[in-house]
Design an enzyme around this catalytic site. Structure first.
Site, PDB file in Angstrom:
ATOM      1  N   GLY A  35      66.861  -8.428  33.725  1.00  0.00           N
ATOM      2  CA  GLY A  35      65.413  -8.285  33.672  1.00  0.00           C
ATOM      3  C   GLY A  35      64.815  -8.045  35.044  1.00  0.00           C
ATOM      4  N   HIS A  38      63.116  -2.582  37.641  1.00  0.00           N
ATOM      5  CA  HIS A  38      62.463  -1.696  38.605  1.00  0.00           C
ATOM      6  C   HIS A  38      62.975  -0.277  38.373  1.00  0.00           C
ATOM      7  CE1 HIS A  38      66.294  -1.965  40.692  1.00  0.00           C
ATOM      8  NE2 HIS A  38      66.157  -3.267  40.817  1.00  0.00           N
ATOM      9  N   GLY A  40      65.179   1.430  39.771  1.00  0.00           N
ATOM     10  CA  GLY A  40      66.627   1.560  39.757  1.00  0.00           C
ATOM     11  C   GLY A  40      67.197   1.359  38.362  1.00  0.00           C
ATOM     12  N   HIS A  41      66.678   0.350  37.650  1.00  0.00           N
ATOM     13  CA  HIS A  41      67.120   0.130  36.275  1.00  0.00           C
ATOM     14  C   HIS A  41      66.739   1.317  35.386  1.00  0.00           C
ATOM     15  CE1 HIS A  41      66.656  -4.190  37.653  1.00  0.00           C
ATOM     16  NE2 HIS A  41      67.889  -4.183  37.199  1.00  0.00           N
ATOM     17  N   GLN A  65      76.680 -17.189  36.784  1.00  0.00           N
ATOM     18  CA  GLN A  65      76.942 -16.494  38.046  1.00  0.00           C
ATOM     19  C   GLN A  65      76.089 -17.036  39.190  1.00  0.00           C
ATOM     20  OE1 GLN A  65      75.775 -12.690  36.194  1.00  0.00           O
ATOM     21  NE2 GLN A  65      74.595 -12.257  38.053  1.00  0.00           N
ATOM     22  N   ASP A 155      75.261  -2.989  43.840  1.00  0.00           N
ATOM     23  CA  ASP A 155      76.209  -4.099  43.705  1.00  0.00           C
ATOM     24  C   ASP A 155      77.608  -3.499  43.597  1.00  0.00           C
ATOM     25  OD1 ASP A 155      74.290  -6.493  43.341  1.00  0.00           O
ATOM     26  OD2 ASP A 155      73.550  -5.031  41.908  1.00  0.00           O
ATOM     27  N   ARG A 192      65.272  -8.977  43.617  1.00  0.00           N
ATOM     28  CA  ARG A 192      65.015 -10.049  44.580  1.00  0.00           C
ATOM     29  C   ARG A 192      64.109  -9.604  45.738  1.00  0.00           C
ATOM     30  NH1 ARG A 192      70.459 -11.733  42.979  1.00  0.00           N
ATOM     31  NH2 ARG A 192      70.407 -13.925  42.339  1.00  0.00           N
TER      32      ARG A 192
END
Length: 283
Positions: A35, A38, A40-41, A65, A155, A192
């Site tokens: 969730g 942004h 990028g998603h 995690q 990532d 983040r």
């Protein structure tokens, strides 16, 4: 007006929705997220739409995690905004289980990772992380049974871990990475980033600039030791606390000391203020 995606929160509801999507032999693309979506998603959704017939986005903030000292409780949760973005993007199905659905009472199984998960990068600082990621992604793959799954390259170690897991366990999912989406000043988009103070946000693009300059030096023939040390000095001089800044083989994540060692990836993790940022680029 875009149609609101189906939202499934239980396994029976998910299976019913997936049966409907597959009724015409559609191929399924999965974009796993936590969730706080942004651009990028959204770019991953667009890629999934180009490669598959129907797109499922999972939204689940995975507790396994996060270490006890990390930000699970404060991790940004923006459900209404997320649904609006996914509706606008034309997503077909949102899989939004809660922790009791994903990890029911008595849950006692997890996936143990090696290979790229033990490259002495993120695992050095977050030893719990990849076991939690592999377990939840493995569950998402078996729950949704997608033909393809899409992850961002930001990532990068995670992408390599998930790719290896899907291959090793014969999960029948083609894992596809997508280029990192950046702000205009080069900062990699991340959920983040909302933690950054205005001052830290102004400093944050130094990570990308340092990587670009280091890559330029490496391609010009500078020694790896000298170029990496120079990039690290730039990052720390800007006020970051550096966890790592390293050159690795782009596929195996093994250390490299020369451009002749294979395709090279620069990877960095550093803290500015209360926020830890990670990034990477190919050389």
């Amino acid at each position: 007006m875009p149609r609101t995606p189906i939202v499934a929160r239980t396994l029976p509801a998910l299976r019913k929705a997936l049966d409907g999507l597959r009724a015409r032999k559609a191929t399924i693309g999965l974009v796993p997220t936590m969730g706080a979506l942004h651009d990028g998603h959204v770019s991953l959704v667009r890629l999934a739409q180009r490669r598959t017939s129907k797109v499922v986005v999972s939204i689940f903030v995975n507790p396994t995690q996060f270490a006890p000292t990390e930000d699970f409780g404060s991790y940004p949760r923006t459900w209404k905004s997320d649904v609006a973005k996914l509706t606008e993007a034309g997503v077909d199905l949102i899989w939004n289980p809660d922790a009791k659905v994903m990890y029911p009472e008595g849950f006692a199984t997890k996936i143990t990772t090696g290979g790229p998960a033990t490259a002495d990068l993120e695992d050095r600082f977050r030893p719990h992380f990849f076991g939690g990621v592999a377990t939840v992604v493995g569950k998402l793959f078996t729950q949704v049974r997608p033909d393809m799954a899409f992850f961002g390259e930001k990532d990068y170690q995670q992408l390599k871990v998930v790719t290896r897991m899907a291959r090793d366990l014969d999960l029948g999912v083609k894992v596809t990475g997508a280029a990192t989406v950046r702000e205009r000043d080069g900062l990699a988009m991340s959920s983040r980033n909302v933690y950054l103070s205005p001052e830290d946000r102004a400093t944050a693009p130094v990570l990308y600039r340092a990587m670009k300059e280091t890559a330029k030096r490496l391609k010009a023939g500078d020694s790896f030791e000298t170029a990496i040390a120079g990039g690290a000095a730039t990052i720390t001089a800007a006020g970051f606390a550096l966890d790592y800044f390293e050159a690795r083989h782009a596929e195996s994540l093994a250390p490299v000391t020369s451009m002749k060692d294979g395709p090279v990836r620069l990877l960095v993790a550093a803290r500015i203020g209360k926020t830890r940022l990670i990034d990477n680029i190919g050389v």
